[in-house]
Design a protein around this motif. Structure first.
Motif, PDB file in Angstrom:
ATOM      1  N   GLY A 116       0.810  -1.199   0.000  1.00  0.00           N
ATOM      2  CA  GLY A 116       0.000   0.000   0.000  1.00  0.00           C
ATOM      3  C   GLY A 116       0.850   1.259   0.000  1.00  0.00           C
ATOM      4  O   GLY A 116       2.082   1.209   0.139  1.00  0.00           O
ATOM      5  N   ALA A 117       0.183   2.406  -0.138  1.00  0.00           N
ATOM      6  CA  ALA A 117       0.899   3.678  -0.172  1.00  0.00           C
ATOM      7  C   ALA A 117       1.653   3.947   1.120  1.00  0.00           C
ATOM      8  O   ALA A 117       2.646   4.681   1.125  1.00  0.00           O
ATOM      9  N   ASP A 118       1.211   3.332   2.207  1.00  0.00           N
ATOM     10  CA  ASP A 118       1.880   3.524   3.503  1.00  0.00           C
ATOM     11  C   ASP A 118       3.040   2.551   3.707  1.00  0.00           C
ATOM     12  O   ASP A 118       3.648   2.518   4.781  1.00  0.00           O
ATOM     13  N   GLY A 119       3.313   1.736   2.670  1.00  0.00           N
ATOM     14  CA  GLY A 119       4.417   0.788   2.766  1.00  0.00           C
ATOM     15  C   GLY A 119       4.061  -0.542   3.383  1.00  0.00           C
ATOM     16  O   GLY A 119       4.900  -1.440   3.454  1.00  0.00           O
ATOM     17  N   GLN A 120       2.819  -0.691   3.829  1.00  0.00           N
ATOM     18  CA  GLN A 120       2.395  -1.945   4.450  1.00  0.00           C
ATOM     19  C   GLN A 120       2.061  -2.990   3.384  1.00  0.00           C
ATOM     20  O   GLN A 120       1.396  -2.693   2.391  1.00  0.00           O
ATOM     21  N   ALA A 121       2.532  -4.211   3.606  1.00  0.00           N
ATOM     22  CA  ALA A 121       2.247  -5.294   2.683  1.00  0.00           C
ATOM     23  C   ALA A 121       0.783  -5.704   2.784  1.00  0.00           C
ATOM     24  O   ALA A 121       0.183  -5.678   3.858  1.00  0.00           O
ATOM     25  N   LEU A 122       0.226  -6.086   1.640  1.00  0.00           N
ATOM     26  CA  LEU A 122      -1.168  -6.513   1.555  1.00  0.00           C
ATOM     27  C   LEU A 122      -1.216  -7.974   1.120  1.00  0.00           C
ATOM     28  O   LEU A 122      -0.394  -8.418   0.316  1.00  0.00           O
ATOM     29  N   PRO A 123      -2.165  -8.751   1.626  1.00  0.00           N
ATOM     30  CA  PRO A 123      -2.248 -10.169   1.241  1.00  0.00           C
ATOM     31  C   PRO A 123      -2.473 -10.324  -0.260  1.00  0.00           C
ATOM     32  O   PRO A 123      -3.427  -9.754  -0.818  1.00  0.00           O
ATOM     33  N   GLN A 132       0.757  -0.991  -4.995  1.00  0.00           N
ATOM     34  CA  GLN A 132       1.759  -1.391  -5.972  1.00  0.00           C
ATOM     35  C   GLN A 132       2.011  -2.891  -5.861  1.00  0.00           C
ATOM     36  O   GLN A 132       2.039  -3.452  -4.767  1.00  0.00           O
ATOM     37  N   VAL A 133       2.197  -3.531  -7.014  1.00  0.00           N
ATOM     38  CA  VAL A 133       2.646  -4.919  -7.056  1.00  0.00           C
ATOM     39  C   VAL A 133       4.070  -4.917  -7.586  1.00  0.00           C
ATOM     40  O   VAL A 133       4.351  -4.293  -8.611  1.00  0.00           O
ATOM     41  N   ARG A 134       4.960  -5.610  -6.878  1.00  0.00           N
ATOM     42  CA  ARG A 134       6.373  -5.616  -7.253  1.00  0.00           C
ATOM     43  C   ARG A 134       7.026  -6.888  -6.729  1.00  0.00           C
ATOM     44  O   ARG A 134       6.440  -7.602  -5.916  1.00  0.00           O
ATOM     45  N   PRO A 135       8.216  -7.187  -7.190  1.00  0.00           N
ATOM     46  CA  PRO A 135       8.905  -8.376  -6.675  1.00  0.00           C
ATOM     47  C   PRO A 135       9.090  -8.305  -5.165  1.00  0.00           C
ATOM     48  O   PRO A 135       9.417  -7.251  -4.604  1.00  0.00           O
ATOM     49  N   GLY A 136       8.876  -9.412  -4.509  1.00  0.00           N
ATOM     50  CA  GLY A 136       8.997  -9.471  -3.061  1.00  0.00           C
ATOM     51  C   GLY A 136       8.165 -10.609  -2.508  1.00  0.00           C
ATOM     52  O   GLY A 136       7.268 -11.148  -3.187  1.00  0.00           O
ATOM     53  N   LYS A 137       8.425 -10.966  -1.282  1.00  0.00           N
ATOM     54  CA  LYS A 137       7.708 -12.073  -0.651  1.00  0.00           C
ATOM     55  C   LYS A 137       6.318 -11.615  -0.240  1.00  0.00           C
ATOM     56  O   LYS A 137       6.158 -10.650   0.507  1.00  0.00           O
ATOM     57  N   PRO A 138       5.266 -12.305  -0.714  1.00  0.00           N
ATOM     58  CA  PRO A 138       3.905 -11.887  -0.358  1.00  0.00           C
ATOM     59  C   PRO A 138       3.549 -12.330   1.062  1.00  0.00           C
ATOM     60  O   PRO A 138       4.172 -13.225   1.627  1.00  0.00           O
ATOM     61  N   ILE A 139       2.550 -11.664   1.625  1.00  0.00           N
ATOM     62  CA  ILE A 139       2.029 -12.100   2.917  1.00  0.00           C
ATOM     63  C   ILE A 139       0.667 -12.749   2.711  1.00  0.00           C
ATOM     64  O   ILE A 139      -0.007 -12.515   1.704  1.00  0.00           O
TER      65      ILE A 139
END
Length: 892
Positions: free
Chosen positions: A72-79, A109-116
């Protein structure tokens, strides 16, 4: 011959053309490996439910096994859950499908990284008897055999839904026949079931089967049930008509389930959504609030209407209980949307009593609820009023389990009639109808509908139900900005809206006016209904001030000259939600109703006609995957993926249905195929198979055909018919035996398909042949004849406005400013008829010449509209810098 013509002739025939760089190779550098997303129409989710969509990636930016995360815009990961949709030739990801859970941010944003994973991760457990999907305290059990697809749904240990099944009613006499008729009842029966996705955000269970009853199995269905971490079930219901249109008359088709009820009657509730935020709602037994002096609980009536718990019977004194017992309890409810402008709500106390009209309105979004203060189910049927006649029906509200039926076709409307509009042939000369015995058949057409189910622990507030109604109408969809889609190379040649000069601004405004006219026509002409929704008409009848709805091939358009691509490209350029929804409806229609999914014409589509399936011409140009892939990749819709996967061998259907059988002599080859629209349509099916699977056999089939055309006697000026062997996918040069028009070769999506191939396939011989065709199709006759010789004689190179994009392509590939200027001149200069210049003015017609006042565009044709728009888009993208400083005088 002019000096410029000589120079272009040398350039086009030069071997230097084989070294022309692809558009992909010219790109300075790929876009970054991150996708910025927002909600379509700036409308975030209004009810619980995972958002599902597709996102593109620049070539080479994201490797196939790369994990992706949402932030999210706040930098928090989303499921987030991710799966591949398509690959670039280098094996990198081209499109990915996603499901997002959790609170909906304005943008992310969707980008490379480990999802939660979500807090209530979706998990799947399989046994020999059933499939169990759990998301926190929601547990769904699905059957492997029998008639109940959904065995049960429990929430926090309480069963809220059971016996999810399909139902069909069939009548043996057509509507209007007053003879003795039999109503046959069919229930869905499972043939196969499989788990397609397993979470953590979304699980998908797919059922296949047929409707069984009256001594036969028919109407094959595919139903997908998606269970998400937000607690919503989404059913995608598809069926294929495999009956006899002259004998089978479907009188009801629906999805049915039971809702266990444990609350007392006055704590049970029914809701139906109306227009806007409107909501009709009552209790199964209302508190008699109209006699406050005589009834002790009169003051609780407002609480009851809100769906809140009111005192149980045990908490009442005897007098109050006796008084409440005199109030009617309503066992049955129904909402019927008979046409696009009217729905009615009825209720009754039991099957021995009459229905009572409760209320009425215009357009319902198709949401209902039944349950009690201890829980129930909200249910929605998408495109409810657009695909009338539909209905929501509740029976047994006074019993221990109410039965809910979402009618895709309501029995209240009478039976559907799939007979052809006429029992005799009317012919091409006057009626523009290609007629052939046995071809005007609905055998194999299909329809897909979507149902949403929300199991809940209590009767929702009306505001919450209103949010579910909005989610039923317009499910939330994440999308990217046009610039991002373009940077990824999505869908070939186009560019975002360009108003940088007065001329470009005027042309963009003309297109907006044209598109707005069509959007208005859908509403003004009421192009709605179960089988019609999504299509538009072909040609206008200026004398009658109406579209030629009853004139052969001038009626329904059926993708003729690819209005599908027009709408999707318009969306890609603008990102507008209204355009997306119109394109979505068209793709759902043309990919289902206008295409055969089984039977002798499987894989083919029907040419435009009064009946969507009525024309004798059955061709791949209507069914081709090129017209479906925008919707599939933008939404990750599995049903559309099924349709495209089933088209990889559509070319084999030509062995029985030669597309030029009526205009060309039979050859020694198994059948014939034109370079376009036939072979280009096959190749678009293979392109999708290649990019979806990475299997190069499909690329090789495309290259084989490209090389055959390029190596033929006159390259792209050969034919257009070739001999064709579907078994080997081989095209055979027939020489110059067929001398006629070339105008169909590229206007059925052929140009857009070849434009997108650039950069995907490196084939110098084909590149040369295609550029030569593009440079000379619209060239002056003398110039074309000097360059091509015999190939330019006795052929018709019509519709220059529709082929200006070919000149623009040649200009771009050859870096030829003169060709760029010629392309704009071709596009902007009116022909003798004046019909190709651009959209005509819109005028108001009233009085006794029309049934009601209308807005019309004189002599409008969807052929002209879609091709004018696509050429505008492509000229702006290819040679936009060469646009003139002023428009011709004919535009004043």
């Amino acid at each position: 011959m002019t000096k410029g013509a000589t120079r272009r002739g040398v350039l086009v025939s030069s071997l230097a053309l084989t070294a022309v760089a692809s558009e992909a190779a010219r790109a300075a550098k790929p876009a970054p490996a991150s996708a910025d997303l927002h909600w379509l129409g700036e409308l975030p989710p209004t009810a619980p439910g995972a958002a599902v969509w597709g996102a593109p990636w620049p070539r080479g930016a994201v490797k196939a096994k790369t994990a992706l995360t949402a932030v999210g815009a706040d930098g928090q990961a989303l499921p987030l859950q991710t799966w591949p949709l398509a690959y670039w030739p280098d094996g990198s990801l081209k499109w990915t499908g996603h499901a997002l859970a959790g609170p909906a941010p304005k943008g992310f944003q969707v980008r490379p990284g480990k999802p939660i994973s979500p807090n209530k991760s979706v998990q799947v457990r399989e046994t020999p008897e059933r499939i169990e999907v759990a998301a926190g305290d929601l547990v769904c059990r699905f059957a492997r055999t029998g008639g109940n697809l959904i065995e049960s749904v429990s929430l926090a240990g309480r069963e809220t839904l059971r016996g999810g099944r399909l139902v069909c009613l069939n009548q043996t006499l057509p509507p209007g026949d007053l003879g003795t008729r039999e109503t046959q009842i069919f229930d869905g029966a499972i043939d196969a079931v499989m788990v397609e996705q397993r979470g953590p955000v979304r699980a998908v269970v797919r059922f296949e089967g047929k409707h069984r009853g009256a001594g036969r199995d028919w109407l094959p269905f595919t139903v997908r049930v998606a269970v998400d971490a937000e607690g919503r079930l989404t059913l995608t219901h598809s069926f294929v008509f495999d009956g006899d249109g002259n004998k089978d008359f479907i009188a009801g088709l629906g999805v049915r389930f039971d809702v266990p009820l444990t609350d007392e009657l006055h704590n049970r509730h029914v809701r139906f959504a109306g227009e806007g935020e409107g909501m009709w709602g009552e209790a199964v037994r209302n508190l008699p609030g109209w006699q406050p002096a005589k009834f002790a609980l009169a003051g609780k009536f407002q609480d009851q209407l809100r769906g809140e718990r009111v005192p149980d019977l045990a908490a009442m004194d005897a007098k109050t209980r006796d008084q409440l017992a005199t109030v009617p309890a309503w066992d049955g409810y129904r909402l019927f949307q008979g046409d696009a402008d009217a729905f009615a709500i009825d209720k009754r106390t039991n099957t021995r009593s009459s229905w009572l009209r409760a209320d009425h309105g215009g357009r319902s979004p198709g949401l209902g609820y039944v349950g009690g203060v201890s829980g129930g189910v909200a249910f929605g049927l998408r495109h409810f009023w657009q695909r009338h006649p539909t209905g929501l029906e509740i029976k047994g509200a006074t019993t221990d389990a109410a039965t809910v039926t979402l009618w895709l076709w309501s029995p209240q409307a009478g039976a559907m009639d799939l007979r052809h509009y006429s029992d005799r042939a009317h012919g091409l000369e006057i009626q523009y109808e290609d007629v052939e015995e046995g071809h005007s058949t609905p055998l194999g057409i299909a329809r897909t509908n979507q149902v949403f189910l929300w199991p809940v622990a209590a009767t929702p507030a009306r505001e919450a139900l209103s949010g579910m109604a909005k989610a039923t109408t317009d499910p939330a969809l994440p999308v990217a900005a046009p610039a991002y889609y373009q940077s990824c190379g999505a869908f070939g040649v186009w560019a975002p809206v360009d108003r940088s000069t007065p001329v470009k601004a005027r042309l963009e405004a003309e297109h907006e006016r044209l598109l707005g006219f069509y959007r208005h026509e859908v509403e003004q002409r009421r192009w709605y209904g179960f089988w019609d929704h999504g299509d538009v008409m072909h040609t206008y009848d200026q004398d009658r001030h109406a579209w030629r709805y009853d004139v052969g091939g001038y009626a329904w358009d059926n993708s003729e000259l690819v209005p599908d691509l027009w709408l999707w490209t318009a969306f890609m350029r603008t990102g507008r939600a209204d355009i997306f929804r119109m394109a979505e409806a068209m793709t759902r229609h043309t990919g289902e109703v206008d295409q055969y999914h089984l039977g002798p014409f499987k894989g083919l589509g029907s040419r435009h006609n009064v009946s969507h399936w009525g024309d004798g011409a059955k061709e791949v140009r209507i069914s081709q995957s090129l017209l479906r892939r925008h919707y599939y990749y933008l939404t990750a819709d599995e049903r559309t993926g099924d349709i495209m996967a089933g088209l990889v061998d559509a070319d084999h259907a030509l062995a029985a249905v030669n597309p030029v059988r009526k205009v060309a002599a039979k050859t020694t080859y198994p059948t014939q195929a034109r370079s376009g629209p036939d072979w280009f349509a096959f190749a678009s099916n293979w392109l999708v198979a290649w990019e979806r699977t990475g299997d190069t056999q499909w690329r090789d089939k495309i290259v084989k055909g490209l090389d055959a055309i390029a190596g033929s006697s006159h390259g792209m000026f050969t034919g257009p018919p070739f001999g064709y062997d579907p078994a080997t996918a081989t095209l055979y040069d027939l020489g110059t035996a067929f001398t006629t028009s070339y105008h169909l070769v590229t206007i059925m999506g052929g140009a857009e398909f070849v434009f997108e191939l650039d950069g995907l396939i490196d084939d110098p011989a084909w590149t040369k042949a295609w550029a030569r065709f593009c440079a000379y199709y619209n060239a002056p006759q003398a110039e074309r004849q000097a360059a091509l010789g015999q190939a330019a004689i006795d052929r018709y190179f019509g519709y220059p406005v529709w082929h200006a994009r070919l000149t623009a392509w040649a200009a771009r590939k050859l870096n030829d400013p003169a060709l760029a200027q010629r392309a704009w001149k071709e596009f902007l200069t009116a022909t003798k008829s004046g019909q190709e210049r651009g959209p005509a003015p819109i005028t108001r017609v009233a009085g006794n010449a029309v049934l009601k006042p209308i807005d019309e565009m004189a002599n409008v044709s969807t052929n002209q509209s879609s091709q004018w728009a696509l050429n505008l888009f492509e000229l702006l993208a290819l040679v936009g810098d060469a646009a003139p400083a002023s428009l011709p005088a004919s535009w004043d």
